[in-house]
Design a protein around this motif. Structure first.
Motif, mmCIF file in Angstrom:
data_model
loop_
_atom_site.group_PDB
_atom_site.id
_atom_site.type_symbol
_atom_site.label_atom_id
_atom_site.label_comp_id
_atom_site.label_asym_id
_atom_site.label_seq_id
_atom_site.Cartn_x
_atom_site.Cartn_y
_atom_site.Cartn_z
ATOM 1 N N THR A 49 -64.330 12.357 -0.246
ATOM 2 C CA THR A 49 -63.197 11.779 0.477
ATOM 3 C C THR A 49 -63.353 10.261 0.452
ATOM 4 N N VAL A 50 -62.329 9.558 -0.024
ATOM 5 C CA VAL A 50 -62.406 8.093 -0.102
ATOM 6 C C VAL A 50 -61.361 7.495 0.837
ATOM 7 N N LEU A 51 -61.796 6.594 1.707
ATOM 8 C CA LEU A 51 -60.859 5.915 2.615
ATOM 9 C C LEU A 51 -60.901 4.418 2.357
ATOM 10 N N ALA A 52 -59.740 3.760 2.496
ATOM 11 C CA ALA A 52 -59.688 2.306 2.296
ATOM 12 C C ALA A 52 -60.268 1.618 3.527
ATOM 13 N N TYR A 53 -61.081 0.600 3.283
ATOM 14 C CA TYR A 53 -61.590 -0.207 4.398
ATOM 15 C C TYR A 53 -61.527 -1.692 4.029
ATOM 16 N N HIS A 54 -60.881 -2.483 4.897
ATOM 17 C CA HIS A 54 -60.838 -3.943 4.726
ATOM 18 C C HIS A 54 -61.307 -4.538 6.040
ATOM 19 N N ASP A 55 -62.025 -5.644 5.982
ATOM 20 C CA ASP A 55 -62.554 -6.208 7.229
ATOM 21 C C ASP A 55 -61.461 -6.649 8.191
ATOM 22 N N HIS A 56 -60.411 -7.252 7.663
ATOM 23 C CA HIS A 56 -59.503 -7.944 8.571
ATOM 24 C C HIS A 56 -58.228 -7.185 8.872
ATOM 25 N N SER A 57 -57.807 -6.332 7.942
ATOM 26 C CA SER A 57 -56.459 -5.797 8.094
ATOM 27 C C SER A 57 -56.407 -4.534 8.938
ATOM 28 N N ASP A 58 -57.540 -3.942 9.266
ATOM 29 C CA ASP A 58 -57.446 -2.565 9.697
ATOM 30 C C ASP A 58 -58.441 -2.184 10.800
ATOM 31 N N HIS A 60 -57.825 -0.172 13.131
ATOM 32 C CA HIS A 60 -57.668 1.264 13.337
ATOM 33 C C HIS A 60 -58.655 2.031 12.457
ATOM 34 N N ARG A 61 -58.757 1.615 11.180
ATOM 35 C CA ARG A 61 -59.662 2.298 10.256
ATOM 36 C C ARG A 61 -61.113 2.105 10.684
ATOM 37 N N GLU A 62 -61.417 0.895 11.192
ATOM 38 C CA GLU A 62 -62.783 0.644 11.666
ATOM 39 C C GLU A 62 -63.127 1.621 12.796
ATOM 40 N N ARG A 63 -62.191 1.776 13.753
ATOM 41 C CA ARG A 63 -62.434 2.698 14.878
ATOM 42 C C ARG A 63 -62.564 4.144 14.379
ATOM 43 N N GLU A 64 -61.729 4.469 13.384
ATOM 44 C CA GLU A 64 -61.758 5.825 12.828
ATOM 45 C C GLU A 64 -63.129 6.115 12.181
ATOM 46 N N LEU A 65 -63.625 5.142 11.426
ATOM 47 C CA LEU A 65 -64.915 5.352 10.754
ATOM 48 C C LEU A 65 -66.044 5.442 11.782
ATOM 49 N N ILE A 66 -65.977 4.599 12.819
ATOM 50 C CA ILE A 66 -67.020 4.654 13.866
ATOM 51 C C ILE A 66 -66.960 6.019 14.569
ATOM 52 N N ALA A 67 -65.745 6.495 14.831
ATOM 53 C CA ALA A 67 -65.602 7.801 15.493
ATOM 54 C C ALA A 67 -66.187 8.913 14.614
ATOM 55 N N GLU A 68 -65.946 8.831 13.316
ATOM 56 C CA GLU A 68 -66.506 9.838 12.402
ATOM 57 C C GLU A 68 -68.036 9.785 12.428
ATOM 58 N N LEU A 69 -68.566 8.559 12.436
ATOM 59 C CA LEU A 69 -70.029 8.407 12.470
ATOM 60 C C LEU A 69 -70.583 8.976 13.777
ATOM 61 N N GLN A 70 -69.884 8.732 14.885
ATOM 62 C CA GLN A 70 -70.354 9.238 16.183
ATOM 63 C C GLN A 70 -70.295 10.768 16.239
ATOM 64 N N ARG A 71 -69.395 11.316 15.428
ATOM 65 C CA ARG A 71 -69.287 12.774 15.352
ATOM 66 C C ARG A 71 -70.395 13.364 14.465
ATOM 67 N N GLY A 72 -71.203 12.475 13.894
ATOM 68 C CA GLY A 72 -72.337 12.957 13.090
ATOM 69 C C GLY A 72 -72.050 13.011 11.600
ATOM 70 N N ARG A 73 -70.889 12.504 11.200
ATOM 71 C CA ARG A 73 -70.589 12.523 9.762
ATOM 72 C C ARG A 73 -71.194 11.285 9.103
ATOM 73 N N SER A 74 -71.472 11.390 7.827
ATOM 74 C CA SER A 74 -72.101 10.251 7.147
ATOM 75 C C SER A 74 -71.042 9.487 6.352
ATOM 76 N N VAL A 75 -71.147 8.166 6.450
ATOM 77 C CA VAL A 75 -70.189 7.289 5.758
ATOM 78 C C VAL A 75 -70.974 6.378 4.825
ATOM 79 N N ALA A 76 -70.488 6.226 3.592
ATOM 80 C CA ALA A 76 -71.089 5.267 2.655
ATOM 81 C C ALA A 76 -70.051 4.192 2.367
ATOM 82 N N LEU A 77 -70.442 2.938 2.571
ATOM 83 C CA LEU A 77 -69.529 1.828 2.251
ATOM 84 C C LEU A 77 -69.919 1.250 0.901
ATOM 85 N N VAL A 78 -68.935 1.122 0.008
ATOM 86 C CA VAL A 78 -69.193 0.466 -1.283
ATOM 87 C C VAL A 78 -68.198 -0.687 -1.467
ATOM 88 N N ALA A 79 -68.593 -1.659 -2.284
ATOM 89 C CA ALA A 79 -67.688 -2.748 -2.656
ATOM 90 C C ALA A 79 -67.067 -2.385 -4.014
#
Ligand code: SAM
Length: 279
Positions: A49-58, A60-79
């Motif tokens: 599953t690939v989700l878009a992440y930008h530092d400044h524009s989003d 909502h996405r930052e909160r979503e990713l943190i919530a997923e991490l808190q739920r115990g899911r693993s997230v990998a960030l790539v450039a």
């Protein structure tokens, strides 16, 4: 767990075994450009599953990713390429993860700045990464003015469209004699590394349109230290300063005047003080 995963800056063979393992095990891969990320995953034979992440524009996405991490899911960030957070998104996500008590783990690998430094032949013991300068000429020159006395090797990222402009600005502010390096298309088919005075590099890049294409790192030799370290009598300098100032202020002044390393001056100041030099 949030993994910060470095990926190749050109040659796909530079992906690490651990990067592949982490991407294969990630529930979500976050990336600025999802299309490029999917192309890399496909090359690796992975489907995630690939989700878009930008530092400044989003936020909502930052909160979503943190919530997923808190739920115990693993997230990998790539450039798109290289190490996330180095002139790329990620800082806000990493900061938010740390604040939330989530473990952040690095998967180190390629970075254009470090790759360029490793082959530039410029002093590499101390260096300054400046990333991209402002696009507008006045702001660029103002930024360079602040760096004119910097003695450490300077590293800039630059778009190929502006590389001549950058070299012109470097010449105007640092002088054409200073040694610099233009490292282009590193790890790719058309990799070139040009080294010489800023004057010579500008002439070379202006004369060769190919040098104005691709991805570019520009490195500049630091300014000569204001005093030749060998000519500084550090003991005399410290004796004079210790007679007038508390130890740490005396050392700070000695570092600023001489350009010598703080550790050495501090040790010398301690032994002079213990021997009663300041009395
Ligand atoms: N995060 C990346 C890293 O770790 O190097 C840098 C991303 S930044 C958005 C892109 C810039 O990095 C390019 O404009 C160029 O200055 C530099 N760059 C990336 N790949 C490069 C390469 N293969 N050769 C030279 N410079 C490169």
């Amino acid at each position: 767990m949030l993994h910060i995963v470095a990926t190749p800056i050109g040659n796909l063979g530079d992906i690490s075994r651990r990067a592949i393992e982490v991407l294969a095990g990630a529930d979500i891969v976050a990336a600025e450009d999802t299309r490029r990320c999917r192309a890399l995953l496909t090359h690796l034979g992975l489907s995630r599953t690939v989700l878009a992440y930008h530092d400044h524009s989003d936020e909502h996405r930052e909160r979503e990713l943190i919530a997923e991490l808190q739920r115990g899911r693993s997230v990998a960030l790539v450039a798109d390429a290289g190490t996330p957070l180095v002139s790329d998104p990620g800082f806000r996500l990493v900061r938010a993860a740390r604040i939330a008590g989530i473990e952040v783990v690095c998967v180190p690998g390629p970075c254009a700045a470090i790759a360029a430094l490793s082959i530039a032949g410029l002093p590499s013991d101390r260096f300054v990464f400046e990333g991209f300068l402002p696009a507008r000429e006045a702001a660029r020159r103002a930024r360079l003015e602040l760096l004119v006395d910097e003695t450490r090797t300077l590293i800039f990222y630059e778009s190929p469209r502006r590389v001549c402009g950058l070299l012109e600005d470097l010449r105007a502010v640092f002088g054409g004699e200073r040694t610099a390096v233009v490292a282009r298309e590193l790890t790719k088919l058309h990799e070139t590394v040009l080294s010489g005075s800023i004057d010579a590099l500008l002439e070379r890049v202006l004369a060769d349109a190919e040098q104005q294409l691709g991805e570019i790192v520009v490195l500049v030799h630091g300014a000569a230290a204001s005093l030749d370290a060998a000519t500084v009598n550090s003991e005399k300098l410290l004796r004079v300063l210790l007679a007038r100032l508390p130890l740490s202020e005396a050392v700070d002044c000695a570092v600023e005047i001489s350009g010598l390393a703080r550790n050495g001056l501090y040790r010398q100041a301690l032994s002079l003080r213990d021997a009663g030099a300041a009395d």
